[in-house]
Design a protein around this motif. Sequence first.
Motif, PDB file in Angstrom:
ATOM      1  N   PHE A 257      41.201  31.815  56.266  1.00  0.00           N
ATOM      2  CA  PHE A 257      41.213  32.817  55.204  1.00  0.00           C
ATOM      3  C   PHE A 257      40.502  32.337  53.944  1.00  0.00           C
ATOM      4  CE2 PHE A 257      43.296  35.672  52.103  1.00  0.00           C
ATOM      5  CZ  PHE A 257      43.058  36.877  52.744  1.00  0.00           C
ATOM      6  N   TRP A 258      40.060  31.087  53.937  1.00  0.00           N
ATOM      7  CA  TRP A 258      39.440  30.516  52.747  1.00  0.00           C
ATOM      8  C   TRP A 258      38.267  31.338  52.195  1.00  0.00           C
ATOM      9  CZ3 TRP A 258      40.529  27.417  48.953  1.00  0.00           C
ATOM     10  CH2 TRP A 258      39.500  26.893  48.161  1.00  0.00           C
ATOM     11  N   PRO A 259      37.367  31.874  53.026  1.00  0.00           N
ATOM     12  CA  PRO A 259      36.254  32.660  52.465  1.00  0.00           C
ATOM     13  C   PRO A 259      36.719  33.863  51.657  1.00  0.00           C
ATOM     14  CG  PRO A 259      35.831  32.107  54.758  1.00  0.00           C
ATOM     15  CD  PRO A 259      37.243  31.718  54.490  1.00  0.00           C
ATOM     16  N   VAL A 260      37.782  34.524  52.094  1.00  0.00           N
ATOM     17  CA  VAL A 260      38.301  35.675  51.360  1.00  0.00           C
ATOM     18  C   VAL A 260      38.845  35.226  50.010  1.00  0.00           C
ATOM     19  CG1 VAL A 260      39.837  37.667  51.461  1.00  0.00           C
ATOM     20  CG2 VAL A 260      38.912  36.712  53.571  1.00  0.00           C
ATOM     21  N   MET A 261      39.532  34.101  49.983  1.00  0.00           N
ATOM     22  CA  MET A 261      40.065  33.566  48.725  1.00  0.00           C
ATOM     23  C   MET A 261      38.929  33.277  47.737  1.00  0.00           C
ATOM     24  SD  MET A 261      42.976  30.867  50.008  1.00  0.00           S
ATOM     25  CE  MET A 261      44.578  31.400  50.619  1.00  0.00           C
ATOM     26  N   THR A 262      37.835  32.745  48.257  1.00  0.00           N
ATOM     27  CA  THR A 262      36.704  32.404  47.393  1.00  0.00           C
ATOM     28  C   THR A 262      36.098  33.654  46.771  1.00  0.00           C
ATOM     29  OG1 THR A 262      36.227  30.525  48.845  1.00  0.00           O
ATOM     30  CG2 THR A 262      34.513  31.170  47.299  1.00  0.00           C
ATOM     31  N   VAL A 263      35.893  34.690  47.581  1.00  0.00           N
ATOM     32  CA  VAL A 263      35.340  35.943  47.061  1.00  0.00           C
ATOM     33  C   VAL A 263      36.311  36.580  46.067  1.00  0.00           C
ATOM     34  CG1 VAL A 263      34.623  38.287  47.671  1.00  0.00           C
ATOM     35  CG2 VAL A 263      33.933  36.356  49.106  1.00  0.00           C
ATOM     36  N   ALA A 264      37.614  36.538  46.375  1.00  0.00           N
ATOM     37  CA  ALA A 264      38.615  37.089  45.462  1.00  0.00           C
ATOM     38  C   ALA A 264      38.591  36.344  44.129  1.00  0.00           C
ATOM     39  CB  ALA A 264      39.999  37.002  46.093  1.00  0.00           C
ATOM     40  N   PHE A 265      38.447  35.031  44.176  1.00  0.00           N
ATOM     41  CA  PHE A 265      38.439  34.221  42.960  1.00  0.00           C
ATOM     42  C   PHE A 265      37.239  34.553  42.081  1.00  0.00           C
ATOM     43  CE2 PHE A 265      37.420  30.332  40.575  1.00  0.00           C
ATOM     44  CZ  PHE A 265      38.638  30.067  39.968  1.00  0.00           C
ATOM     45  N   SER A 266      36.095  34.727  42.689  1.00  0.00           N
ATOM     46  CA  SER A 266      34.877  34.944  41.913  1.00  0.00           C
ATOM     47  C   SER A 266      34.734  36.381  41.417  1.00  0.00           C
ATOM     48  CB  SER A 266      33.644  34.558  42.741  1.00  0.00           C
ATOM     49  OG  SER A 266      33.595  35.299  43.935  1.00  0.00           O
ATOM     50  N   THR A 267      35.292  37.348  42.151  1.00  0.00           N
ATOM     51  CA  THR A 267      35.135  38.751  41.765  1.00  0.00           C
ATOM     52  C   THR A 267      36.294  39.289  40.937  1.00  0.00           C
ATOM     53  OG1 THR A 267      36.191  39.565  43.803  1.00  0.00           O
ATOM     54  CG2 THR A 267      33.794  39.248  43.838  1.00  0.00           C
ATOM     55  N   SER A 268      37.463  38.669  41.032  1.00  0.00           N
ATOM     56  CA  SER A 268      38.683  39.135  40.345  1.00  0.00           C
ATOM     57  C   SER A 268      39.031  40.573  40.709  1.00  0.00           C
ATOM     58  CB  SER A 268      38.521  39.029  38.820  1.00  0.00           C
ATOM     59  OG  SER A 268      38.332  37.706  38.426  1.00  0.00           O
ATOM     60  N   SER A 269      38.713  40.986  41.914  1.00  0.00           N
ATOM     61  CA  SER A 269      38.971  42.368  42.319  1.00  0.00           C
ATOM     62  C   SER A 269      39.533  42.405  43.736  1.00  0.00           C
ATOM     63  CB  SER A 269      37.680  43.189  42.245  1.00  0.00           C
ATOM     64  OG  SER A 269      37.876  44.477  42.789  1.00  0.00           O
ATOM     65  N   SER A 270      40.742  42.948  43.859  1.00  0.00           N
ATOM     66  CA  SER A 270      41.339  43.103  45.184  1.00  0.00           C
ATOM     67  C   SER A 270      40.540  44.081  46.028  1.00  0.00           C
ATOM     68  CB  SER A 270      42.792  43.583  45.058  1.00  0.00           C
ATOM     69  OG  SER A 270      43.587  42.644  44.377  1.00  0.00           O
ATOM     70  N   ASN A 271      40.076  45.157  45.404  1.00  0.00           N
ATOM     71  CA  ASN A 271      39.309  46.152  46.146  1.00  0.00           C
ATOM     72  C   ASN A 271      38.002  45.589  46.676  1.00  0.00           C
ATOM     73  OD1 ASN A 271      41.210  48.150  45.818  1.00  0.00           O
ATOM     74  ND2 ASN A 271      40.207  49.101  44.061  1.00  0.00           N
TER      75      ASN A 271
END
Length: 421
Positions: A257-271
Motif C-alpha cells: 500500500f506504500w505507493p498510495v500513501m505516497t500519493v496521499a502525502f503529496s496531494t493532501s487529497s483523499s479523492n
Amino acid sequence: MKKISLTHQILFALIFGIIFGVIANAFFPLPFNNEVSKWVLVPLGKMFINGIKMLVVPLVLCSLICGAASIGDIRKLGRVGGKIFVFYLATTAAAVSLALILANLIDPGIGTSLAAMGKEFKAVQAPFVMDIFTNMIPTNPIESLVKGDMLQIIFFAIIFGIAMTMLGEKTKPLFNTINQINEVLLKIIGLIMVTAPIGVFALISNVIMFQGIAVLLPLIKYALTIVLGLIVQVVFVYGIFLRVLGKVNPIYFFKKFWPVMTVAFSTSSSNATIPINLEVCEKKLGVPKPIASFTIPFGATVNMDGTAIMQGVATIFLAQLYGVNLNFQSMLMIILTATLASIGTAGVPGAGMVMLSMVLLQVGIPVEGIPIILSIDRILDMMRTVVNVTGDAVGTVIVANSEKELNLIAYNNEIESEAAM
C-alpha cells in the motif's frame, strides 16, 4: 540494470523533493524560490493533480454503480454496506478517543504562547449535523456531478446500482457499457500515474520550500502529538484490525500500500487517491472489484480517521490555550461531534478546518484560535490524508475477507507487479 519500479520511483521522488525543499528554504533567496515555484513546481504539480481529479467524479460514479450492481444480491449489498459503514464509524470514534488520550497526556497547549504565528482564518458557519444527511439526496444529479458533491454522487450511484440489480437481465447491456467506461478510466489512470514521480517531487518540494522545518518549532508539541496519534492509528490500530478482524498479515498490506500513501502525502487529497487506491486494492491486495468499487469511493468521503485525530488534538490544544476546562461529558461530545463531522468532511485539502469549527463550537472553545494552528496545517494535512486513505483500504480488506472473497494468494504474494500501478 533492473528497471526501477514505479513504486520506488515515487518513493525516491518524495525523498528528493523533501531534500530539495529543505535546501531551497535554507540557502536559496526567496525571489529565486518564487520563480522556480511559479514556472516549474506549481505548474507540474497542478498538471498531475488535475489529471487525477479529471477522473475522480466519473470514476466514483461508474465504480459505485458497477460495484452496487455487480454484487448482485440486495441482501449482500446491504451486508457489505453495513459492515463498511460500521467499520468507518468505529475507527473514526477510536481515532478521536486516541487523540484525546494522547493530548491529555502530553498537554500540547501548556507552555505554548497565543502569539504563535498563524494565518488569517474566516470562521465559516458549521453546518447543522442533520443537514449533512438531508443534503446527501441530490435534487439534481447532473448538478451534483458538475459541482463534484461526493456525498450526493455516492448516494445517486448506489441507488442507481441497486435499481439495476433489481431489474436483473434487462440492464445487462447498460451494466456492460458502464463497466467498459470504468475500464477506460482505469487505463487513463495508468497513463497518468507514469508521471507520478514528477508530480510528487513538484508538490512536496514546493510545500517544504516555503514552509520549511522551522514552521513546526512554535507549535512543536501540538505537531508531535498529532504525528504520534497518526502513527499509532496506522501501525497499531490498523495493524491489529488487519490481524484480528481481517485475519491477514499487516506487513504485506503496508508493503503493497506504500505507493498510495505516497500519493496521499503529496496531494493532501483523499479523492485524488481514489484511482490508485482502487488499483492497489484490486490488483495487489486481492480485493474483488465489486467490493473495492463500493467501499473505496465511499470511504474517501465518509472515513476521515486522520482528520478526526487532528480535530481531537486541536480541540484539547486550543482548550488549554484559552483555559477552557473540559469535563468527561465534553470529551464524549467531542468524540460524537468529530465522528459525525468526519462524514461531512470533503476529501479535499483544508476542509477539516471547517469541520473543526463545528467541534469547537459544541464545547465552547473560541474558533478564533484556529489561525494559531493554520501555520503548520498544510504539512500536517499531508500526514493525516495518509491515515484517511489507509483506513479506507484496511476496511475494504477486512470486509472482503469477512465475505470470504479476498484473494489470499494475491494478498500474500510478495512479488511486486508493475501492472498493479
